[in-house]
Design a protein around this motif. Structure first.
Motif, mmCIF file in Angstrom:
data_model
loop_
_atom_site.group_PDB
_atom_site.id
_atom_site.type_symbol
_atom_site.label_atom_id
_atom_site.label_comp_id
_atom_site.label_asym_id
_atom_site.label_seq_id
_atom_site.Cartn_x
_atom_site.Cartn_y
_atom_site.Cartn_z
ATOM 1 N N MET A 67 45.147 107.506 -7.920
ATOM 2 C CA MET A 67 45.640 108.407 -6.866
ATOM 3 C C MET A 67 44.524 108.756 -5.885
ATOM 4 O O MET A 67 44.728 108.742 -4.668
ATOM 5 C CB MET A 67 46.205 109.704 -7.468
ATOM 6 C CG MET A 67 47.370 109.534 -8.409
ATOM 7 S SD MET A 67 48.778 108.748 -7.650
ATOM 8 C CE MET A 67 49.163 107.514 -8.867
ATOM 9 N N LEU A 68 43.343 109.056 -6.411
ATOM 10 C CA LEU A 68 42.226 109.431 -5.534
ATOM 11 C C LEU A 68 41.757 108.261 -4.679
ATOM 12 O O LEU A 68 41.427 108.445 -3.503
ATOM 13 C CB LEU A 68 41.073 110.004 -6.366
ATOM 14 C CG LEU A 68 41.357 111.338 -7.055
ATOM 15 C CD1 LEU A 68 40.169 111.758 -7.919
ATOM 16 C CD2 LEU A 68 41.716 112.426 -6.046
ATOM 17 N N VAL A 69 41.729 107.061 -5.255
ATOM 18 C CA VAL A 69 41.341 105.882 -4.469
ATOM 19 C C VAL A 69 42.341 105.665 -3.340
ATOM 20 O O VAL A 69 41.954 105.424 -2.193
ATOM 21 C CB VAL A 69 41.208 104.624 -5.362
ATOM 22 C CG1 VAL A 69 41.119 103.353 -4.529
ATOM 23 C CG2 VAL A 69 40.005 104.751 -6.281
ATOM 24 N N TRP A 70 43.629 105.759 -3.647
ATOM 25 C CA TRP A 70 44.669 105.599 -2.611
ATOM 26 C C TRP A 70 44.498 106.649 -1.506
ATOM 27 O O TRP A 70 44.549 106.319 -0.321
ATOM 28 C CB TRP A 70 46.056 105.694 -3.255
ATOM 29 C CG TRP A 70 47.172 105.672 -2.277
ATOM 30 C CD1 TRP A 70 47.642 104.600 -1.581
ATOM 31 C CD2 TRP A 70 47.964 106.784 -1.852
ATOM 32 N NE1 TRP A 70 48.681 104.980 -0.766
ATOM 33 C CE2 TRP A 70 48.902 106.318 -0.924
ATOM 34 C CE3 TRP A 70 47.969 108.138 -2.198
ATOM 35 C CZ2 TRP A 70 49.827 107.149 -0.306
ATOM 36 C CZ3 TRP A 70 48.892 108.968 -1.601
ATOM 37 C CH2 TRP A 70 49.813 108.469 -0.665
ATOM 38 N N GLY A 74 43.425 105.940 2.533
ATOM 39 C CA GLY A 74 44.185 106.445 3.681
ATOM 40 C C GLY A 74 43.377 107.396 4.531
ATOM 41 O O GLY A 74 43.446 107.363 5.763
ATOM 42 N N SER A 75 42.581 108.247 3.887
ATOM 43 C CA SER A 75 41.756 109.205 4.626
ATOM 44 C C SER A 75 40.650 108.513 5.412
ATOM 45 O O SER A 75 40.241 108.984 6.475
ATOM 46 C CB SER A 75 41.124 110.212 3.662
ATOM 47 O OG SER A 75 42.122 110.966 3.028
ATOM 48 N N ALA A 76 40.180 107.384 4.887
ATOM 49 C CA ALA A 76 39.097 106.641 5.539
ATOM 50 C C ALA A 76 39.578 105.787 6.710
ATOM 51 O O ALA A 76 38.765 105.239 7.445
ATOM 52 C CB ALA A 76 38.390 105.760 4.523
ATOM 53 N N PHE A 98 52.419 116.653 -0.012
ATOM 54 C CA PHE A 98 52.912 115.611 -0.911
ATOM 55 C C PHE A 98 51.756 114.743 -1.386
ATOM 56 O O PHE A 98 51.640 114.428 -2.573
ATOM 57 C CB PHE A 98 53.946 114.708 -0.215
ATOM 58 C CG PHE A 98 55.272 115.350 0.051
ATOM 59 C CD1 PHE A 98 56.146 115.638 -0.987
ATOM 60 C CD2 PHE A 98 55.659 115.647 1.342
ATOM 61 C CE1 PHE A 98 57.382 116.211 -0.746
ATOM 62 C CE2 PHE A 98 56.893 116.213 1.603
ATOM 63 C CZ PHE A 98 57.762 116.504 0.554
ATOM 64 N N ILE A 99 50.894 114.354 -0.455
ATOM 65 C CA ILE A 99 49.769 113.469 -0.775
ATOM 66 C C ILE A 99 48.851 114.139 -1.793
ATOM 67 O O ILE A 99 48.467 113.528 -2.794
ATOM 68 C CB ILE A 99 48.995 113.091 0.511
ATOM 69 C CG1 ILE A 99 49.894 112.299 1.462
ATOM 70 C CG2 ILE A 99 47.724 112.312 0.172
ATOM 71 C CD1 ILE A 99 49.314 112.099 2.858
ATOM 72 N N ILE A 100 48.518 115.384 -1.546
ATOM 73 C CA ILE A 100 47.636 116.112 -2.463
ATOM 74 C C ILE A 100 48.322 116.309 -3.815
ATOM 75 O O ILE A 100 47.700 116.160 -4.869
ATOM 76 C CB ILE A 100 47.210 117.450 -1.834
ATOM 77 C CG1 ILE A 100 46.337 117.180 -0.599
ATOM 78 C CG2 ILE A 100 46.489 118.329 -2.848
ATOM 79 C CD1 ILE A 100 46.127 118.368 0.304
ATOM 80 N N ALA A 101 49.612 116.617 -3.791
ATOM 81 C CA ALA A 101 50.353 116.843 -5.034
ATOM 82 C C ALA A 101 50.431 115.591 -5.898
ATOM 83 O O ALA A 101 50.482 115.690 -7.130
ATOM 84 C CB ALA A 101 51.754 117.360 -4.719
ATOM 85 N N GLY A 137 54.082 120.800 -3.513
ATOM 86 C CA GLY A 137 53.059 120.444 -2.518
ATOM 87 C C GLY A 137 53.662 120.245 -1.146
ATOM 88 O O GLY A 137 53.128 120.736 -0.142
ATOM 89 N N GLY A 138 54.791 119.527 -1.077
ATOM 90 C CA GLY A 138 55.450 119.293 0.207
ATOM 91 C C GLY A 138 55.971 120.560 0.843
ATOM 92 O O GLY A 138 55.845 120.765 2.055
ATOM 93 N N VAL A 139 56.549 121.430 0.043
ATOM 94 C CA VAL A 139 57.091 122.703 0.564
ATOM 95 C C VAL A 139 55.959 123.560 1.111
ATOM 96 O O VAL A 139 56.065 124.132 2.213
ATOM 97 C CB VAL A 139 57.887 123.442 -0.528
ATOM 98 C CG1 VAL A 139 58.143 124.898 -0.139
ATOM 99 C CG2 VAL A 139 59.205 122.736 -0.804
ATOM 100 N N ILE A 140 54.873 123.666 0.366
ATOM 101 C CA ILE A 140 53.740 124.492 0.820
ATOM 102 C C ILE A 140 53.184 123.968 2.138
ATOM 103 O O ILE A 140 52.958 124.748 3.079
ATOM 104 C CB ILE A 140 52.647 124.562 -0.267
ATOM 105 C CG1 ILE A 140 53.143 125.397 -1.449
ATOM 106 C CG2 ILE A 140 51.346 125.124 0.298
ATOM 107 C CD1 ILE A 140 52.240 125.348 -2.674
ATOM 108 N N SER A 141 52.964 122.655 2.238
ATOM 109 C CA SER A 141 52.384 122.132 3.484
ATOM 110 C C SER A 141 53.351 122.299 4.652
ATOM 111 O O SER A 141 52.927 122.625 5.770
ATOM 112 C CB SER A 141 51.960 120.671 3.328
ATOM 113 O OG SER A 141 53.056 119.827 3.086
#
Length: 185
Positions: A67-70, A74-76, A98-101, A137-141
């Motif tokens: 998950m962190l590599v993915w 994307g962040s890079a 969603f991404i963080i969750a 996560g999606g609701v919060i963001s």
């Protein structure tokens, strides 16, 4: 200590690293299989099938690394987020939760799947833990970024997706059981 010895010492065989790499690649590709909806910034995506599948075939720590590599890819700047989107800013956008969750939910699903290869247990872990954490996560963001109420965020990020996400969790559980029968470590 050679590189190979270090990898083996860290409990990561060539087979395990290969499985993890394939999971990262599948996450990247499946994010492109997305259907936009007119009333929300969230999309229906095949990514959640792959995220669940990753949790079912890997150990929790390995799932977290995938998950962190993915997320880092994307962040890079690689277009691996849903719909081929890209950038660190996506983490702070309406669907960034969603991404963080994903990095929280799926290692927990992997932990809860247990040691036995069980379709029912896999399905229950994904449906009762993975989906709610992802939705949270999606609701919060969406609440923070779009300045909407909790109910409005649920209408955009939760309610339309429940039946499909349950079906995708069950599909991933079915595939996970089959794959684990073929390739047990």
């Amino acid at each position: 200590m050679t590189t190979r010895e270090a990898v083996l010492h860290a409990d990561y065989s060539i087979r395990t690293v290969t499985k993890m790499s394939i999971c990262v690649a599948l996450c990247c590709v499946s994010a492109y299989i997305s259907i936009p909806l007119p009333f929300t910034t969230a999309m229906i995506t095949a990514l959640t099938v792959v995220m669940n599948l990753t949790a079912f075939i890997l150990k929790p720590k390995q799932t977290l690394i995938v998950m962190l590599v993915w997320i880092l890819l994307g962040s890079a700047g690689l277009p691996v987020f849903v719909g081929g989107t890209v950038g660190f800013g996506r983490l702070f956008g309406p669907t960034g939760g969603f991404i963080i969750a994903f990095a929280i939910a799926y290692p927990i699903v992997s932990l809860l799947k247990g040691r036995n290869n069980s379709f029912v247990r896999y399905s229950l872990a994904a449906i009762t833990v993975g989906i709610p954490i992802t939705y949270l996560g999606g609701v919060i963001s969406m609440m923070l970024v779009l300045q909407v109420t909790f109910w409005q965020a649920c209408v955009m990020a939760v309610f339309p997706f429940i039946p499909g996400d349950i079906a995708k969790a069950v599909l991933a559980a079915f595939l996970g059981v089959r794959i684990n029968k073929l390739y047990h470590d």
